[in-house]
Design an enzyme around this catalytic site. Structure first.
Site, mmCIF file in Angstrom:
data_model
loop_
_atom_site.group_PDB
_atom_site.id
_atom_site.type_symbol
_atom_site.label_atom_id
_atom_site.label_comp_id
_atom_site.label_asym_id
_atom_site.label_seq_id
_atom_site.Cartn_x
_atom_site.Cartn_y
_atom_site.Cartn_z
ATOM 1 C CG ASN A 194 -29.697 -117.221 -30.029
ATOM 2 O OD1 ASN A 194 -29.494 -117.318 -28.831
ATOM 3 N ND2 ASN A 194 -30.870 -117.496 -30.578
ATOM 4 C CG HIS A 232 -34.722 -116.737 -22.492
ATOM 5 N ND1 HIS A 232 -33.626 -117.492 -22.124
ATOM 6 C CD2 HIS A 232 -34.814 -116.822 -23.853
ATOM 7 C CE1 HIS A 232 -33.084 -118.022 -23.201
ATOM 8 N NE2 HIS A 232 -33.785 -117.631 -24.268
ATOM 9 C CB SER A 240 -35.599 -118.386 -27.336
ATOM 10 O OG SER A 240 -34.577 -117.453 -27.034
ATOM 11 C CG ASP A 288 -32.415 -117.457 -18.775
ATOM 12 O OD1 ASP A 288 -32.944 -116.377 -18.486
ATOM 13 O OD2 ASP A 288 -32.728 -118.116 -19.790
ATOM 14 N N GLY A 327 -33.147 -120.715 -30.245
ATOM 15 C CA GLY A 327 -31.776 -121.012 -30.638
ATOM 16 C C GLY A 327 -31.377 -120.469 -31.989
#
Length: 220
Positions: free
Chosen positions: A104, A188, A39, A185, A76
């Site tokens: 991730n 990001h 991402s 969040d 993801g």
């Protein structure tokens, strides 16, 4: 001058013009740089003009580089997912690749030995293609403990050295834990955060482009 001779001369001239035109067109073709990752590449939560590949392409063109940056990010993706789809991505025939994977794996607390194995397989695949590569590092979340962080953090520079690729130690350098440079969040980057990443990684990308040019000269 006989007709046959005039025709031969005209055809020779035409061939020369076509050859020169093709050479100019070939020389002016942009380098196809693939940004391959998760991402952080794909651009989670961002407008199309603000994603990393687009901002990087704009910055490189501003520096006079004829480059097309391909967005091959998939939100993801773990390193295993990246390895599984690398052949599909390479069908776009990039001239060079920038790899951004591992975040991730760290967020999920995956075994660093698995991350190492996946990334090693990915880099080996790129070596088979003789594809100039910029490999970016990642740091583990500190809440997973010092032992995990030490093992995870170390695998990126070790792989870069083993596979002799251009290396940028930490993709999120200058952005991580900076609220003004991240989305809500806290994970990001926002548009300003991406701009900071691009500014910091740009010299490494230019080093990669030099490798592409050197390779092209060696093959010509």
């Amino acid at each position: 001058m006989p007709i046959a001779r005039r025709l031969a001369t005209s055809l020779s001239s035409l061939a020369l013009v076509v050859g020169l035109t093709a050479g100019i067109a070939q020389a002016s073709e942009p380098i196809r740089l693939m940004a391959f990752g998760d991402s952080l590449v794909h651009g989670y939560g961002l407008d199309p003009d603000d994603v990393f590949p687009q901002q990087l392409e704009t910055a490189l063109r501003d520096q006079g580089h004829a480059v097309e940056v391909i967005n091959a990010g998939n939100s993801g993706d773990t390193t295993a997912a990246g390895l599984a789809r690398i052949d599909w991505a390479l069908a776009d025939e990039p001239d060079a690749i920038l790899v951004v994977l591992g975040a991730n794996d760290g967020l999920r607390g995956l075994d660093p030995s698995e991350t190492r194995r996946n990334l090693s397989g990915l880099l080996e695949r790129l070596e088979e293609e003789e594809l100039p590569t910029l490999f970016t590092g990642m740091l583990a979340p500190r809440n997973l403990g010092s032992d995990y962080a030490a093992e995870f953090d170390a695998l990126f520079p070790e792989l870069a050295e083993n596979h002799d690729v251009v290396f940028y130690p930490f993709f999120l350098e200058g952005v991580v834990a900076e609220p003004a440079l991240n989305q809500g969040d806290g994970i990001h980057p926002n548009a300003e955060g991406v701009a900071e990443i691009v500014a910091r990684i740009l010299p490494s990308v230019e080093e990669l482009l030099s490798e592409v040019n050197d390779q092209a000269e060696a093959e010509s």
